[in-house]
Motif scaffolding. Structure first.
Motif, PDB file in Angstrom:
ATOM      1  N   ILE A  16      -1.265  10.814  16.623  1.00 39.88           N
ATOM      2  CA  ILE A  16      -2.320  10.241  17.463  1.00 39.88           C
ATOM      3  C   ILE A  16      -3.427  11.282  17.572  1.00 39.88           C
ATOM      4  CG2 ILE A  16      -2.877   9.204  19.722  1.00 39.88           C
ATOM      5  CD1 ILE A  16      -0.548   7.822  18.128  1.00 39.88           C
ATOM      6  N   GLY A  17      -4.626  10.946  17.076  1.00 36.24           N
ATOM      7  CA  GLY A  17      -5.770  11.841  17.232  1.00 36.24           C
ATOM      8  C   GLY A  17      -6.280  12.402  15.923  1.00 36.24           C
ATOM      9  N   GLY A  22      -4.836  17.057  14.852  1.00 36.82           N
ATOM     10  CA  GLY A  22      -4.172  15.872  14.304  1.00 36.82           C
ATOM     11  C   GLY A  22      -4.261  15.824  12.783  1.00 36.82           C
ATOM     12  N   ASP A  42     -11.865   6.797  17.796  1.00 35.02           N
ATOM     13  CA  ASP A  42     -13.306   6.758  17.517  1.00 35.02           C
ATOM     14  C   ASP A  42     -13.516   7.194  16.067  1.00 35.02           C
ATOM     15  OD1 ASP A  42     -13.948   5.993  20.227  1.00 35.02           O
ATOM     16  OD2 ASP A  42     -13.389   8.023  20.800  1.00 35.02           O
ATOM     17  N   SER A  49     -13.580  18.593  18.526  1.00 30.79           N
ATOM     18  CA  SER A  49     -13.667  19.254  17.221  1.00 30.79           C
ATOM     19  C   SER A  49     -15.066  19.228  16.598  1.00 30.79           C
ATOM     20  CB  SER A  49     -12.646  18.653  16.253  1.00 30.79           C
ATOM     21  OG  SER A  49     -11.349  18.891  16.731  1.00 30.79           O
ATOM     22  N   SER A  52     -17.731  22.441  19.137  1.00 31.65           N
ATOM     23  CA  SER A  52     -17.331  23.842  19.253  1.00 31.65           C
ATOM     24  C   SER A  52     -18.510  24.768  18.965  1.00 31.65           C
ATOM     25  CB  SER A  52     -16.192  24.132  18.267  1.00 31.65           C
ATOM     26  OG  SER A  52     -16.714  24.304  16.967  1.00 31.65           O
ATOM     27  N   THR A 178      -9.401   3.108  15.791  1.00 29.88           N
ATOM     28  CA  THR A 178      -8.138   2.426  16.110  1.00 29.88           C
ATOM     29  C   THR A 178      -7.379   3.243  17.150  1.00 29.88           C
ATOM     30  OG1 THR A 178      -8.042   1.564  13.862  1.00 29.88           O
ATOM     31  CG2 THR A 178      -5.974   1.573  15.099  1.00 29.88           C
ATOM     32  N   ALA A 211      -1.549  14.419  19.273  1.00 29.68           N
ATOM     33  CA  ALA A 211      -2.607  15.419  19.104  1.00 29.68           C
ATOM     34  C   ALA A 211      -3.896  14.840  19.671  1.00 29.68           C
ATOM     35  CB  ALA A 211      -2.764  15.783  17.622  1.00 29.68           C
ATOM     36  N   PHE A 219      -2.228  10.542  27.697  1.00 29.50           N
ATOM     37  CA  PHE A 219      -1.523   9.675  26.739  1.00 29.50           C
ATOM     38  C   PHE A 219      -0.022   9.620  27.067  1.00 29.50           C
ATOM     39  CE2 PHE A 219       0.703   9.052  22.641  1.00 29.50           C
ATOM     40  CZ  PHE A 219       0.194   7.800  22.309  1.00 29.50           C
ATOM     41  N   ASP A 223       0.225   5.965  28.449  1.00 28.74           N
ATOM     42  CA  ASP A 223       0.537   5.102  27.301  1.00 28.74           C
ATOM     43  C   ASP A 223       2.009   5.180  26.917  1.00 28.74           C
ATOM     44  OD1 ASP A 223      -2.137   4.381  27.205  1.00 28.74           O
ATOM     45  OD2 ASP A 223      -2.656   6.113  25.990  1.00 28.74           O
ATOM     46  N   THR A 276     -21.360  29.616  24.772  1.00 31.99           N
ATOM     47  CA  THR A 276     -21.046  28.420  25.506  1.00 31.99           C
ATOM     48  C   THR A 276     -20.802  28.747  26.967  1.00 31.99           C
ATOM     49  OG1 THR A 276     -19.323  26.690  25.724  1.00 31.99           O
ATOM     50  CG2 THR A 276     -18.694  28.689  24.669  1.00 31.99           C
ATOM     51  N   THR A 363      -9.870  27.629  14.610  1.00 31.33           N
ATOM     52  CA  THR A 363      -9.473  28.737  13.741  1.00 31.33           C
ATOM     53  C   THR A 363      -7.987  28.729  13.407  1.00 31.33           C
ATOM     54  OG1 THR A 363     -11.198  30.018  14.848  1.00 31.33           O
ATOM     55  CG2 THR A 363      -9.603  31.262  13.546  1.00 31.33           C
TER      56      THR A 363
HETATM   57  C1  FAD Z   1     -17.427  24.471  23.815  1.00 35.37           C
HETATM   58  C2  FAD Z   1     -16.318  24.771  22.883  1.00 35.37           C
HETATM   59  C3  FAD Z   1     -16.455  25.770  21.932  1.00 35.37           C
HETATM   60  C4  FAD Z   1     -15.416  26.043  21.054  1.00 35.37           C
HETATM   61  N1  FAD Z   1     -15.628  26.947  20.067  1.00 35.37           N
HETATM   62  C5  FAD Z   1     -14.657  27.194  19.177  1.00 35.37           C
HETATM   63  C6  FAD Z   1     -14.906  28.060  18.104  1.00 35.37           C
HETATM   64  O1  FAD Z   1     -16.019  28.554  17.909  1.00 35.37           O
HETATM   65  N2  FAD Z   1     -13.875  28.317  17.250  1.00 35.37           N
HETATM   66  C7  FAD Z   1     -12.641  27.773  17.415  1.00 35.37           C
HETATM   67  O2  FAD Z   1     -11.758  28.104  16.636  1.00 35.37           O
HETATM   68  N3  FAD Z   1     -12.392  26.886  18.398  1.00 35.37           N
HETATM   69  C8  FAD Z   1     -13.379  26.577  19.278  1.00 35.37           C
HETATM   70  N4  FAD Z   1     -13.173  25.680  20.271  1.00 35.37           N
HETATM   71  C9  FAD Z   1     -11.854  25.037  20.385  1.00 35.37           C
HETATM   72  C10 FAD Z   1     -11.708  23.863  19.412  1.00 35.37           C
HETATM   73  O3  FAD Z   1     -12.901  23.149  19.305  1.00 35.37           O
HETATM   74  C11 FAD Z   1     -10.600  22.942  19.927  1.00 35.37           C
HETATM   75  O4  FAD Z   1      -9.447  23.670  20.175  1.00 35.37           O
HETATM   76  C12 FAD Z   1     -10.235  21.860  18.930  1.00 35.37           C
HETATM   77  O5  FAD Z   1     -11.379  21.209  18.451  1.00 35.37           O
HETATM   78  C13 FAD Z   1      -9.292  20.856  19.574  1.00 35.37           C
HETATM   79  O6  FAD Z   1      -8.986  19.883  18.613  1.00 35.37           O
HETATM   80  P1  FAD Z   1      -8.017  18.688  18.952  1.00 35.37           P
HETATM   81  O7  FAD Z   1      -7.697  18.027  17.684  1.00 35.37           O
HETATM   82  O8  FAD Z   1      -6.885  19.177  19.766  1.00 35.37           O
HETATM   83  O9  FAD Z   1      -8.869  17.755  19.945  1.00 35.37           O
HETATM   84  P2  FAD Z   1     -10.034  16.698  19.596  1.00 35.37           P
HETATM   85  O10 FAD Z   1     -10.973  17.208  18.591  1.00 35.37           O
HETATM   86  O11 FAD Z   1     -10.648  16.265  20.886  1.00 35.37           O
HETATM   87  O12 FAD Z   1      -9.242  15.505  18.950  1.00 35.37           O
HETATM   88  C14 FAD Z   1      -8.398  14.651  19.689  1.00 35.37           C
HETATM   89  C15 FAD Z   1      -8.679  13.249  19.196  1.00 35.37           C
HETATM   90  O13 FAD Z   1      -7.684  12.357  19.695  1.00 35.37           O
HETATM   91  C16 FAD Z   1      -8.288  11.085  19.809  1.00 35.37           C
HETATM   92  N5  FAD Z   1      -7.465  10.253  20.675  1.00 35.37           N
HETATM   93  C17 FAD Z   1      -7.154  10.472  21.974  1.00 35.37           C
HETATM   94  N6  FAD Z   1      -6.347   9.491  22.444  1.00 35.37           N
HETATM   95  C18 FAD Z   1      -6.137   8.624  21.407  1.00 35.37           C
HETATM   96  C19 FAD Z   1      -5.396   7.409  21.262  1.00 35.37           C
HETATM   97  N7  FAD Z   1      -4.704   6.886  22.288  1.00 35.37           N
HETATM   98  N8  FAD Z   1      -5.402   6.777  20.070  1.00 35.37           N
HETATM   99  C20 FAD Z   1      -6.111   7.290  19.017  1.00 35.37           C
HETATM  100  N9  FAD Z   1      -6.835   8.438  19.116  1.00 35.37           N
HETATM  101  C21 FAD Z   1      -6.841   9.099  20.283  1.00 35.37           C
HETATM  102  C22 FAD Z   1      -9.667  11.404  20.399  1.00 35.37           C
HETATM  103  O14 FAD Z   1     -10.594  10.359  20.186  1.00 35.37           O
HETATM  104  C23 FAD Z   1     -10.021  12.701  19.691  1.00 35.37           C
HETATM  105  O15 FAD Z   1     -10.882  12.485  18.583  1.00 35.37           O
HETATM  106  C24 FAD Z   1     -14.198  25.341  21.148  1.00 35.37           C
HETATM  107  C25 FAD Z   1     -14.055  24.320  22.095  1.00 35.37           C
HETATM  108  C26 FAD Z   1     -15.117  24.017  22.932  1.00 35.37           C
HETATM  109  C27 FAD Z   1     -15.007  22.885  23.900  1.00 35.37           C
END
Ligand code: FAD
Length: 509
Positions: A16-17, A22, A42, A49, A52, A178, A211, A219, A223, A276, A363
């Motif tokens: 998921i994600g 993910g 979305d 992601s 950042s 989805t 994820a 979730f 859910d 940031t 990273t």
């Molecule tokens: C301001 C900021 C600066 C950062 N800078 C850095 C950086 O320079 N370098 C670095 O290494 N990291 C950085 N990070 C950290 C990094 O961006 C995050 O750790 C990483 O993007 C998290 O990814 P993710 O897949 O966990 O979450 P997300 O990218 O949010 O992905 C989760 C996805 O799950 C989907 N989802 C949720 N629920 C459901 C569902 N029920 N069904 C289907 N889909 C669903 C969402 O739509 C979303 O797209 C930064 C973060 C922030 C906020």
């Protein structure tokens, strides 16, 4: 958008994600021979992601919070990822102006010594001292010396898309737009309910990977109707984009009076990205946006350092995201751990397992995915060995150098401007030939929407990279969004509506 077959298929792993974590897990699992399904509610990378600071970095400031495990792993990953995707990741030098009242020079030199030596480093240059000449320096004249070190910059959303493409090439089924609306354990499998614009459908999976980033705990609670093993802290971070503050391709890391650091990073040739912030966020992650306080804070830090004084009028664009951090009960949002935690849960040994991802960084996504596979190994003893460290991401295959590719594009595509050739080479690497293969001139690329975006590239993004609307194309895949006028966006939207209609007719036929 693809839809799975009507029959209830049972996958080994459902993710998921479609953020970096993910797609990283889906890709690793698919490459090890597991059947994988991933749903994203979305667009890929549409949340944290793509919001950042776009750095592949060890995280110099995490040393102050004694996050040695994380920093060591992240430092080593810089060169691994640079080799895997040299078209979307590039080395960058960072300049830290010295502010003796904030941190003494010996402390910074000690930190940089660790930074240089804690993780494997072959290509990235080490740190050194620098001095600034009042006339040439973009910095205020009271800043006369500082330090310089290396990290990398990345196109964050494309890192996600390339991992999703590689996962698909290894058999994973990736569906965007989805949402997984619920999932129940049925003995040793999960039954997942999915919803999209076409309606609802179900799939089965032996393992469920959550994820969902900022939605990870929600979730589980809403859910899955289960209890989350960890709390989550949603920490907002915002950036402002202003016209280029200074010449050159180095970034600045500015120390602020509150002990935080803020980056000024060259962005898309014409701009500087400043960020940031770190503030607790209580709202719906979909709706996060920069606050007036954050804007003032970032402008103040920049004005404290640079000769060019900024006001709100200079801001071209902003973006905000929510870090889904594992709650370590820290009082200070900036100090909450940036490390990841994977939680494997089963109520009974025969239950289908749930693996949830808390925290993490862009990273460290690849190491996080490897760690996820270690957790899942006991359910799939036959899976293949780790493979992602050496594997090139799509576009890095047969890529001698990005500069050579730019020249090749300019030689083969008559009439292309250098900016577009550079953008194509960096975004697509050697995969650029997927849509330029039979083309000898820009006049053969179909409708021009402006700024070097032609129909042939748009068709490719829809057919091969899950793009649906103009935001998917302009914000997350081409980064042309700062250049496009409203009229140009309308033209692109119109074309996309017609393209989707044509594709629908083709599917029916
Ligand atoms: C301001 C900021 C600066 C950062 N800078 C850095 C950086 O320079 N370098 C670095 O290494 N990291 C950085 N990070 C950290 C990094 O961006 C995050 O750790 C990483 O993007 C998290 O990814 P993710 O897949 O966990 O979450 P997300 O990218 O949010 O992905 C989760 C996805 O799950 C989907 N989802 C949720 N629920 C459901 C569902 N029920 N069904 C289907 N889909 C669903 C969402 O739509 C979303 O797209 C930064 C973060 C922030 C906020």
């Amino acid at each position: 958008m693809t839809n799975p077959n009507e029959t209830l298929k049972c996958y080994d792993v459902a993710v998921i994600g479609g953020g970096i974590n993910g797609v990283g897990i889906a890709n690793d699992a698919a490459g090890r021979g597991l059947s994988v399904f991933l749903c994203e509610k979305d667009d890929l990378a549409s949340h944290t992601s793509s919001a950042s600071s776009k750095l592949i970095h060890g995280g110099l400031r995490y040393l102050e919070h004694k996050e040695f495990r994380l920093v060591r792993e992240a430092l080593a990953e810089r060169e691994v990822l640079l080799a895997k995707a040299p078209h979307i990741i590039r080395p960058m030098r960072f300049i830290m102006p010295h502010r003796p009242h904030l941190r003494p020079a010996w402390l910074i030199r000690t930190g940089l010594f660790f930074y240089d030596h804690l993780g494997k480093r072959e290509k990235l240059a080490g740190s050194n001292n620098v001095t600034f000449q009042p006339v040439d320096s973009p910095l205020n004249k009271d800043i006369t010396r500082g330090f310089e070190y290396s990290d990398c910059a990345v196109d964050d959303s494309r890192l996600v898309i390339l991992n999703a493409m590689q996962a698909r090439e290894q058999g994973a089924q990736i569906v965007t737009q989805t949402r997984c609306i619920s999932a129940q354990r049925m003995d040793s499998v999960w039954i997942l309910d999915m919803e999209n614009q076409q309606g609802r459908f179900q799939i089965q999976a032996k393992v469920l990977v959550n994820a969902a980033g900022p939605w990870v705990a929600q979730f589980i609670r809403e859910d899955l109707k289960l209890q989350s093993p960890y709390g989550i802290r949603l920490i907002q971070g915002s950036h402002i984009i202003v016209p280029k503050l200074y010449e050159g391709d180095k970034a600045f890391i500015m120390q602020n009076d509150d002990q935080r650091i803020v980056f000024a990073i060259p962005y898309l040739e014409k701009y500087t990205m400043i960020g940031t912030t770190d503030r607790e966020y209580a709202g719906e992650p979909n709706k996060v946006e920069i606050s007036a306080d954050e804007t003032a804070y970032l402008l103040d830090v920049s004005n404290d350092h640079f000769k060019t004084q900024l006001s709100e009028m200079d801001i071209v664009s902003t973006f905000s995201g929510v870090r889904p951090l594992c709650d370590d009960e820290s009082d200070n949002p900036a100090a909450v751990t940036r490390d990841y935690t994977l939680a494997l849960s089963q109520e009974n040994v025969s239950d289908a397992p749930l693996l949830s991802v808390f925290g993490g960084k862009l990273t460290t996504y690849r190491k996080l995915a490897e760690s996820a596979m270690e957790h899942l190994q006991k359910f799939f003893p036959e899976i293949k060995q780790p493979w992602t460290e050496q594997a090139l991401l799509p576009g890095a295959e047969n890529l001698r150098s990005v500069d050579e590719l730019i020249t090749e594009i300019e030689n083969k595509i008559k009439g292309v401007d250098t900016g577009t050739a550079q953008r194509w080479a960096h975004a697509y690497g050697s995969r650029v030939w997927s849509f330029l293969k039979h083309t000898g001139s820009v006049h053969e690329l179909g409708q021009h929407f402006g700024h070097g975006l032609y129909a042939q590239e748009v068709d490719y993004l829809v057919d091969a990279e899950w793009a649906v609307d103009s935001d998917d194309i302009l914000k997350r895949r081409s980064k042309l969004y700062l250049e496009f006028s409203l009229d140009e966006i309308l033209l692109l939207d119109q074309y996309l509506a017609e393209l989707h209609e044509r594709r629908l007719q083709q599917d029916v036929a």
